[in-house]
Scaffold this motif. Structure first.
Motif, PDB file in Angstrom:
ATOM      1  N   ARG A 246     -71.268  11.618 -54.427  1.00  0.00           N
ATOM      2  CA  ARG A 246     -70.785  10.280 -54.063  1.00  0.00           C
ATOM      3  C   ARG A 246     -70.195  10.329 -52.659  1.00  0.00           C
ATOM      4  O   ARG A 246     -69.356  11.200 -52.378  1.00  0.00           O
TER       5      ARG A 246
ATOM      6  N   ASP B 166     -68.047   8.326 -51.443  1.00  0.00           N
ATOM      7  CA  ASP B 166     -66.599   8.043 -51.472  1.00  0.00           C
ATOM      8  C   ASP B 166     -65.787   9.199 -52.100  1.00  0.00           C
ATOM      9  O   ASP B 166     -64.569   9.130 -52.178  1.00  0.00           O
ATOM     10  N   TYR B 167     -66.456  10.266 -52.533  1.00  0.00           N
ATOM     11  CA  TYR B 167     -65.732  11.432 -53.073  1.00  0.00           C
ATOM     12  C   TYR B 167     -65.090  12.218 -51.925  1.00  0.00           C
ATOM     13  O   TYR B 167     -64.109  12.921 -52.107  1.00  0.00           O
ATOM     14  N   GLY B 168     -65.675  12.064 -50.730  1.00  0.00           N
ATOM     15  CA  GLY B 168     -65.065  12.633 -49.521  1.00  0.00           C
ATOM     16  C   GLY B 168     -65.162  14.143 -49.403  1.00  0.00           C
ATOM     17  O   GLY B 168     -64.337  14.771 -48.725  1.00  0.00           O
TER      18      GLY B 168
ATOM     19  N   ARG C 111     -62.564  18.084 -51.856  1.00  0.00           N
ATOM     20  CA  ARG C 111     -62.117  16.770 -51.379  1.00  0.00           C
ATOM     21  C   ARG C 111     -61.067  16.989 -50.287  1.00  0.00           C
ATOM     22  O   ARG C 111     -60.572  18.115 -50.108  1.00  0.00           O
TER      23      ARG C 111
ATOM     24  N   ASP D 104     -73.225  10.832 -58.346  1.00  0.00           N
ATOM     25  CA  ASP D 104     -73.702   9.508 -58.737  1.00  0.00           C
ATOM     26  C   ASP D 104     -74.612   9.644 -59.952  1.00  0.00           C
ATOM     27  O   ASP D 104     -75.842   9.578 -59.840  1.00  0.00           O
TER      28      ASP D 104
ATOM     29  N   GLU E  51     -68.453  15.767 -44.026  1.00  0.00           N
ATOM     30  CA  GLU E  51     -68.810  14.961 -45.207  1.00  0.00           C
ATOM     31  C   GLU E  51     -70.277  14.547 -45.198  1.00  0.00           C
ATOM     32  O   GLU E  51     -70.969  14.642 -46.217  1.00  0.00           O
TER      33      GLU E  51
END
Ligand SMILES: Cc1cc2nc3c(=O)[nH]c(=O)nc-3n(C[C@H](O)[C@H](O)[C@H](O)COP(=O)(O)OP(=O)(O)OC[C@H]3O[C@@H](n4cnc5c(N)ncnc54)[C@H](O)[C@@H]3O)c2cc1C
Length: 378
Positions: free
Chosen positions: A128, A130-132, A92, A295, A117
């Motif tokens: 995911r 949004d996990y970056g 991350r 996910d 990303e």
């Protein structure tokens, strides 16, 4: 009493591979406590070959094993030992420093590529957005057919006249003027020298020979198999082509496994040597970390297990004679890399046991027998 030139204690990948390398030169017996080889750690691995994992000595041993894996010796095995997998080392934004450090340590000359990303999510569509996570990408990592490797070593061992004794626990090792008397639960065996390849039990086996332990630490690691999420069949790339995806701080990993997913919390919990079982808390931690990054909702664990990864105090394998006791050879501390290092480590051990230097093609990778010697730990 049956007499052999060499007795190997332990029929995991370490014991079986070195026994196969030695059997053409003399009489060799492998003595195993369980009813089958590879019952313990060697039957519980994630079966990955990744030359950029582990410390520099482990990496050198892995690089030096690559040719054997990709081009096994004539007559060793009929089908490939490796299948392409790829390794995505992810971090991350708050793990960028760790990812940069890993990146700086990779490759031979050229570094492995970094992925942003979007590229990272393309490699593993379950991540995911949004996990970056960004990543370092190792396209050379492969799955090892560990069962086939072990069977091929055993076949070669038997072809050269080797003897495998199972369900025979070594209970005492007595030094004699011309070698060792090895007591088992089922009679005694004589051997000119002993190879201690007892995995998590190496220090205990040394104790049976009145040899002081070297301080090996067996560390539990848990793994489990779960169903992939619904909708996986429409994902690109398909599940079977997803890479091994590892958190750069070793907090978890995920890998496809025969249409399912193999997950691990990648923990290292020091344990006493034993037939180790998973702890429910590690299963729960693993699921929580996996669900944060991917996910997926894990509703049911199909299969779970744990194994002991055994490390020397400096996390480097040991292959060498004990300078304190004649004819006692340690082959130990392969940690989490016992399969990917086995071809080079077993050939090196066999060469040292026969009184020679490490093979030239292996020392060409910057390895010296001193790196693996017992003396560094005394
Ligand atoms: C979850 C997990 C994932 C892993 N993933 C990978 C991976 O992806 N790639 C990789 O390269 N490595 C991996 N490893 C590490 C690898 O599995 C080990 O390094 C390797 O299997 C160690 O082999 P060994 O022969 O030293 O030990 P073992 O397989 O444990 O063999 C030792 C044997 O000695 C026997 N023994 C002990 N005491 C006695 C006695 N007194 N008398 C007779 N027999 C005795 C035991 O019964 C045992 O069978 C992983 C390990 C785990 C647990």
């Amino acid at each position: 009493m049956n007499t052999f030139d060499v007795a190997v204690i332990g029929a995991g990948i370490a014991g079986v591979s070195v026994a196969a390398e030695l059997a053409q030169y003399g009489t060799v017996v492998v003595i195993e406590r369980e009813t089958q080889p590879a019952y313990h750690t060697s039957g519980r691995s994630a079966a990955l070959f990744a030359t950029n994992n582990g410390n520099p000595v482990v990496r050198a041993l892995s690089f030096a094993s690559e040719d054997f894996y990709r081009n096994p010796p004539e007559g060793f095995i009929e089908h490939p030992l490796l299948a392409p997998r790829g390794l995505l080392m992810i971090g991350r934004p708050d793990q960028r420093d760790a990812l940069d450090r890993f990146h700086a340590s990779t490759g031979k000359g050229e570094r492995l590529p970094k992925l942003d990303e979007a590229q990272t999510c393309e490699k593993n569509p379950l991540l995911r957005a949004d996990y970056g996570a960004s990543a370092v990408w190792d396209a050379t990592a492969c799955d090892i057919d560990v069962h086939a490797l072990l069977q091929a070593y055993l076949k070669s061992f038997r072809r050269d006249g080797g003897t495998l004794l199972t369900a025979r626990e070594v209970t005492r090792l007595r030094k004699k003027s011309n070698g060792w008397e090895i007591e088992t639960g089922n009679g005694s065996i004589a051997a000119g020298m002993v190879i201690n390849a007892a995995g998590a039990w190496v220090d205990e086996v040394a104790g049976l020979a009145s040899v002081q332990p070297l301080g090996f630490k067996p560390m539990r690691r848990t793994a489990m198999i779960v169903d992939p999420p619904a909708g996986v069949s429409s994902m690109i790339p398909p599940l079977g082509a997803w890479p091994m995806t590892i958190d750069v701080d070793e907090q978890f990993y995920l890998k496809p496994e025969a249409g399912m997913l193999l997950l691990s919390p990648a923990e290292e919990t020091q344990m006493l040597p034993q037939d180790i079982q998973p702890d429910e808390i590690d299963i729960a931690i693993c699921i929580d970390r996996i669900e944060q990054a991917f996910d997926i909702r894990v509703r049911h664990v199909k299969r779970k297990w744990a194994g002991l990864r055994t490390f020397a105090p400096d996390r480097t394998p040991v292959a060498g004679f004990d300078p304190r006791t004649q004819g006692f050879f340690w082959l130990a501390g392969q940690g989490g890399y016992g399969y990917q290092t086995a071809p080079a480590l077993s050939r090196t051990a066999a060469a040292l046991i026969r009184g020679g230097p490490a093979p030239g093609d292996i020392s060409a990778f910057g390895l010296s027998s001193r790196d693996l010697a017992v003396e560094r730990l005394l």
